[in-house]
Design an enzyme around this catalytic site. Sequence first.
Site, PDB file in Angstrom:
ATOM      1  CD  GLU A 175      34.071  34.712  37.245  1.00  0.00           C
ATOM      2  OE1 GLU A 175      34.486  35.337  36.247  1.00  0.00           O
ATOM      3  OE2 GLU A 175      34.191  33.477  37.376  1.00  0.00           O
TER       4      GLU A 175
ATOM      5  CE  LYS B 254      41.609  33.969  41.272  1.00  0.00           C
ATOM      6  NZ  LYS B 254      40.149  34.252  41.160  1.00  0.00           N
ATOM      7  CB  THR B 255      42.548  34.201  34.514  1.00  0.00           C
ATOM      8  OG1 THR B 255      42.190  33.206  35.482  1.00  0.00           O
ATOM      9  CG2 THR B 255      43.178  33.517  33.315  1.00  0.00           C
ATOM     10  CG  HIS B 256      42.603  40.619  32.263  1.00  0.00           C
ATOM     11  ND1 HIS B 256      42.525  40.665  30.884  1.00  0.00           N
ATOM     12  CD2 HIS B 256      43.010  41.860  32.659  1.00  0.00           C
ATOM     13  CE1 HIS B 256      42.853  41.876  30.467  1.00  0.00           C
ATOM     14  NE2 HIS B 256      43.163  42.614  31.520  1.00  0.00           N
TER      15      HIS B 256
ATOM     16  CE  LYS C 287      41.973  28.970  38.421  1.00  0.00           C
ATOM     17  NZ  LYS C 287      41.561  30.118  39.239  1.00  0.00           N
TER      18      LYS C 287
ATOM     19  N   GLY D  13      45.327  31.530  42.433  1.00  0.00           N
ATOM     20  CA  GLY D  13      44.410  30.887  43.352  1.00  0.00           C
ATOM     21  C   GLY D  13      43.050  30.641  42.726  1.00  0.00           C
TER      22      GLY D  13
ATOM     23  N   GLY E 124      38.959  31.864  43.275  1.00  0.00           N
ATOM     24  CA  GLY E 124      38.109  32.801  43.996  1.00  0.00           C
ATOM     25  C   GLY E 124      38.929  33.850  44.731  1.00  0.00           C
TER      26      GLY E 124
END
Length: 223
Positions: free
Chosen positions: A12, A15-17, A37, A119, A121
């Site tokens: 959290e 990474k996605t942001h 992903k 990735g 986590g």
Amino acid sequence: MSHFFITASGTEIGKTHVAAGMIRHWRAGDVPARALKPVASGYQPALSASSDAGILLRAMGSSMVNDEAVATICPWRFPDPISPDMAAARSGRRIPFDDLVAFCQAEIVGAAGPMLVEGVGGAMVPLDETHTVRDWIAALGIEVVLVAGGYLGTISHTLCAVEALRARGIAIAAVVINPMEPLPVPVERTRESLLRHLGATPPPVFIDDTPDWHAWLDEAARR
């Protein structure tokens, strides 16, 4: 052509942001960047559009984001929001490491532009009984963009992640700080501290969504 594995100093962290921002920046300049992903825990099919994979699909310009679309870039999806090895076991499944690596390699080989592999986590999260995310990165042989936060403790967490990656000979292309509220110190102070402690030849350290970061992305797309 540059391809990158997006990992982080923890879970959290953003990474996605960061990955979605990279994709949007490149695509705004007509660079056909894509993202995968491959593994997700805490995934709910009814919320596929707001999942990490769904966010990446929208960044790539997908107009229809549903569970079927998510499956094309995220084959291993598990409902429980726990470590992926545990989430897979709880679902009566496992993450076949060789298949995971082969899936990513096939997508990278066929890419017309930069490919991001996000990735799950942090860099040392277990995938099965013997493999971690670090093993996955090493098997792919691509450079890492390491996402760090701005929270209290991020400097230690980030330096530990860097040491773990370097111990396997994994190249770190850049560290990107995703400012997270509340910020105990100005994010620039965090950046300066990381640069002081990352060794004699540190990777570049950027703050997300800044001109310097965008300039680096432009250069990476030209490699």
